[in-house]
Design a protein around this motif. Structure first.
Motif, short mmCIF file in Angstrom:
data_model
loop_
_atom_site.label_atom_id
_atom_site.label_comp_id
_atom_site.label_asym_id
_atom_site.label_seq_id
_atom_site.Cartn_x
_atom_site.Cartn_y
_atom_site.Cartn_z
N PRO A 97 0.83 -1.20 0.00
CA PRO A 97 0.00 0.00 0.00
C PRO A 97 0.87 1.26 0.00
CG PRO A 97 0.09 -0.89 2.21
CD PRO A 97 0.79 -1.89 1.32
N PHE A 98 0.26 2.36 -0.42
CA PHE A 98 0.97 3.63 -0.37
C PHE A 98 0.33 4.53 0.68
CE2 PHE A 98 -1.98 3.43 -3.89
CZ PHE A 98 -2.71 4.62 -3.83
N SER A 99 0.98 5.61 1.01
CA SER A 99 0.64 6.40 2.19
C SER A 99 -0.77 6.98 2.11
CB SER A 99 1.64 7.54 2.38
OG SER A 99 2.94 7.03 2.59
N PRO A 100 -1.52 6.92 3.21
CA PRO A 100 -2.79 7.65 3.29
C PRO A 100 -2.57 9.15 3.12
CG PRO A 100 -2.61 6.05 5.07
CD PRO A 100 -1.26 6.13 4.43
N VAL A 101 -3.63 9.84 2.76
CA VAL A 101 -3.58 11.29 2.54
C VAL A 101 -4.32 11.97 3.67
CG1 VAL A 101 -4.22 13.18 0.99
CG2 VAL A 101 -3.42 10.99 0.05
N TYR A 102 -3.68 12.99 4.26
CA TYR A 102 -4.28 13.72 5.38
C TYR A 102 -4.33 15.21 5.04
CZ TYR A 102 -3.25 9.46 8.04
OH TYR A 102 -3.19 8.16 8.48
N ALA A 103 -5.42 15.85 5.43
CA ALA A 103 -5.57 17.30 5.26
C ALA A 103 -6.47 17.80 6.38
CB ALA A 103 -6.15 17.64 3.89
N THR A 104 -6.63 19.11 6.44
CA THR A 104 -7.52 19.75 7.41
C THR A 104 -8.57 20.53 6.64
OG1 THR A 104 -5.76 19.90 9.06
CG2 THR A 104 -7.67 21.34 9.37
N GLY A 163 -14.04 14.64 7.51
CA GLY A 163 -14.49 13.27 7.72
C GLY A 163 -13.54 12.25 7.14
N THR A 164 -14.05 11.04 6.96
CA THR A 164 -13.26 9.90 6.53
C THR A 164 -13.66 9.53 5.10
OG1 THR A 164 -13.33 9.14 8.83
CG2 THR A 164 -12.53 7.58 7.17
N PHE A 165 -12.68 9.53 4.20
CA PHE A 165 -12.94 9.31 2.78
C PHE A 165 -11.85 8.36 2.24
CE2 PHE A 165 -14.06 13.62 4.09
CZ PHE A 165 -15.40 13.68 3.77
N TRP A 166 -11.81 8.19 0.93
CA TRP A 166 -10.69 7.46 0.33
C TRP A 166 -10.52 7.91 -1.11
CZ3 TRP A 166 -11.64 2.53 -2.67
CH2 TRP A 166 -13.00 2.27 -2.85
N ILE A 167 -9.32 7.72 -1.63
CA ILE A 167 -9.00 8.08 -3.00
C ILE A 167 -8.70 6.79 -3.76
CG2 ILE A 167 -7.39 9.31 -4.51
CD1 ILE A 167 -6.89 11.28 -2.27
N HIS A 168 -9.29 6.66 -4.96
CA HIS A 168 -9.07 5.42 -5.70
C HIS A 168 -9.07 5.68 -7.20
CE1 HIS A 168 -13.36 5.09 -6.86
NE2 HIS A 168 -13.65 5.44 -5.60
N GLY A 169 -8.47 4.75 -7.92
CA GLY A 169 -8.49 4.83 -9.37
C GLY A 169 -9.91 4.74 -9.89
N HIS A 170 -10.21 5.52 -10.93
CA HIS A 170 -11.57 5.53 -11.48
C HIS A 170 -11.53 5.36 -12.99
CE1 HIS A 170 -15.85 6.24 -11.51
NE2 HIS A 170 -15.86 6.57 -10.23
N TYR A 171 -10.59 4.53 -13.43
CA TYR A 171 -10.50 4.22 -14.87
C TYR A 171 -10.18 2.74 -15.00
CZ TYR A 171 -9.72 5.19 -19.84
OH TYR A 171 -9.84 5.23 -21.21
N ASN A 172 -10.99 2.02 -15.75
CA ASN A 172 -10.77 0.60 -15.99
C ASN A 172 -10.64 -0.20 -14.69
OD1 ASN A 172 -10.53 -1.46 -17.99
ND2 ASN A 172 -8.33 -1.58 -17.62
N HIS A 173 -11.37 0.22 -13.67
CA HIS A 173 -11.41 -0.50 -12.38
C HIS A 173 -10.02 -0.72 -11.79
CE1 HIS A 173 -15.73 -1.34 -12.78
NE2 HIS A 173 -15.48 -1.50 -14.07
N GLN A 174 -9.14 0.27 -11.95
CA GLN A 174 -7.77 0.12 -11.44
C GLN A 174 -7.71 0.10 -9.92
OE1 GLN A 174 -5.93 3.35 -13.55
NE2 GLN A 174 -5.77 2.19 -15.46
N THR A 222 -6.32 4.43 -1.53
CA THR A 222 -5.72 4.75 -0.23
C THR A 222 -6.68 5.62 0.56
OG1 THR A 222 -3.63 5.43 0.80
CG2 THR A 222 -4.55 6.93 -0.84
N PRO A 223 -6.61 5.61 1.89
CA PRO A 223 -7.51 6.45 2.70
C PRO A 223 -7.22 7.94 2.53
CG PRO A 223 -6.63 4.63 4.01
CD PRO A 223 -5.85 4.66 2.74
N LEU A 224 -8.28 8.72 2.72
CA LEU A 224 -8.21 10.17 2.75
C LEU A 224 -8.92 10.63 4.03
CD1 LEU A 224 -7.88 13.11 1.71
CD2 LEU A 224 -9.95 12.74 0.34
N VAL A 225 -8.20 11.29 4.90
CA VAL A 225 -8.77 11.81 6.15
C VAL A 225 -8.66 13.33 6.13
CG1 VAL A 225 -8.56 11.90 8.67
CG2 VAL A 225 -8.20 9.73 7.46
N ILE A 226 -9.80 13.99 6.31
CA ILE A 226 -9.83 15.45 6.41
C ILE A 226 -10.28 15.80 7.82
CG2 ILE A 226 -10.77 17.59 5.48
CD1 ILE A 226 -11.24 16.18 2.85
N TYR A 227 -9.35 16.34 8.60
CA TYR A 227 -9.63 16.67 9.99
C TYR A 227 -10.52 17.90 10.08
CZ TYR A 227 -5.82 13.44 11.08
OH TYR A 227 -5.02 12.34 11.17
#
Length: 349
Positions: free
Chosen positions: A53-60, A119-130, A137-142
């Protein structure tokens, strides 16, 4: 005069908030790599910067998330921030062939995503079911406001199904006119925080502390049930929406679902405990050891302490999460209704 003064105050507040916001920048090189994630199968997958896996993404909340993507695949690619509304910025939504063309092989594209939700989200490929092949990977926005319940620490738990073959191979089998349809079902393995669910690092608790568990099902087709026997979970967020605290025995997550739940650790470190994760699907046959698949991990209060086994009991008698019964924390009134439509449905003979 009063309105003018109020206007100055609002502008000042906006400038202060803008001054606190940040540009959170990530450089992603999306490419192939060979991995063995489930402990059984070595296969080609899709990762970022040579990692999976690769690193989760965090923001505020209020930040601008910038992801500079380079496509090192031999197919187009795109990424989608799952759960972000993209109000006025649908061109950054990343849905391939819907809101954007795919990023061609060898080319670059920069996503700028306004983190105007918390809140709690995630980022994912959206082409050819990649996403099925690892591009997720997870996306957390504080939030800048306090949560519905106080807690001492934030923990991230992301769940995935992992198939032994690439998506394109399975799709070719489905579309092959020479193969009976539907083809035999595939039975994926379960991953917890990126590795085989039974090999996951312990969840570490300190007696008396309260933990916000952000649990994400990053699967494409399969469900997960997640529980911590001997501990109750108080749900405070579902799919990026804060909720009135609601107590359950465990979380039942469909593909793409996310929950935040606060767990209070026991007052003593005399025992360690186990957590359970069940990977299942109702649309394929029940086969012991394959559907469902059961995984366990350690809730560690103290290294070397004995594990206190707690019988979970009948799954059907447990109180599982159900987002339909949750109440939004902001308690907004129902929108007014000015038209009424009625449909009658039924079967015909």
């Amino acid at each position: 005069m009063y309105r003018l003064f109020l206007g100055f105050i609002l502008v000042a507040i906006e400038l202060v908030l803008l001054g606190q916001a940040a540009r959170v920048v990530h450089d992603w090189d999306i490419g192939y790599l060979t991995v063995n994630r489930d402990g059984y199968t070595t296969r080609r997958a899709i990762g970022v910067n040579g990692q999976l896996p690769f690193s989760p993404v965090y923001a505020t909340k209020g930040d601008t998330l910038v992801i500079n993507v380079h496509n090192s695949l031999d197919l187009p690619t795109s990424i989608h921030a799952h759960g972000i509304f993209q109000k006025g910025t649908n061109y950054m939504d990343g849905a391939g062939l819907i809101t954007q063309c795919g990023i061609p092989p060898g080319e670059n594209f920069t996503y700028e995503i306004n983190a105007d939700q918390a809140g709690t989200f995630w980022i994912h490929g959206h082409y050819n079911h990649q996403n099925v092949d690892g591009l997720r990977t997870p996306l957390v926005i504080y939030d800048t406001e306090p949560a519905a319940l106080e807690y001492d620490e934030d923990m991230l738990i992301f769940l995935e199904e992992w198939y032994p073959t690439e998506f394109n191979s399975r799709m070719a089998e489905i579309l092959n006119p020479l193969v009976p349809f539907p083809p035999p079902p595939s039975f994926p393995y379960g991953l917890i925080n990126g590795i085989n669910g039974n090999n996951t690092a312990p969840i570490t608790f300190v007696p008396g502390r309260k933990y916000r568990l952000r649990v994400i099902n990053m699967s494409s087709t399969e469900w997960f049930k997640f529980s911590l026997p001997g501990h109750q979970l108080q749900i405070i967020e579902a799919d990026g929406v804060d909720s009135v605290p609601h107590t359950v025995d465990g979380l039942d997550l469909g593909p793409g679902q996310r929950y935040s739940a606060v767990v209070t650790a026991h007052d003593t470190d005399q025992y360690n405990y186990q957590f359970n994760a069940t990977l299942y699907a109702n649309f394929v046959p029940f086969i012991p050891g394959m559907n469902p698949r059961y995984y366990q991990g350690l809730i560690e209060y103290k290294t070397g302490a004995p594990v206190k086994t707690i019988a979970q009991g009948d799954d059907r008698q447990m109180e599982w999460s159900d987002d339909v019964v949750l109440k939004a924390w902001d308690r907004q009134p129902l929108m007014p209704v000015d038209k009424r439509f009625e449909w009658t449905t039924g079967t015909t003979t």
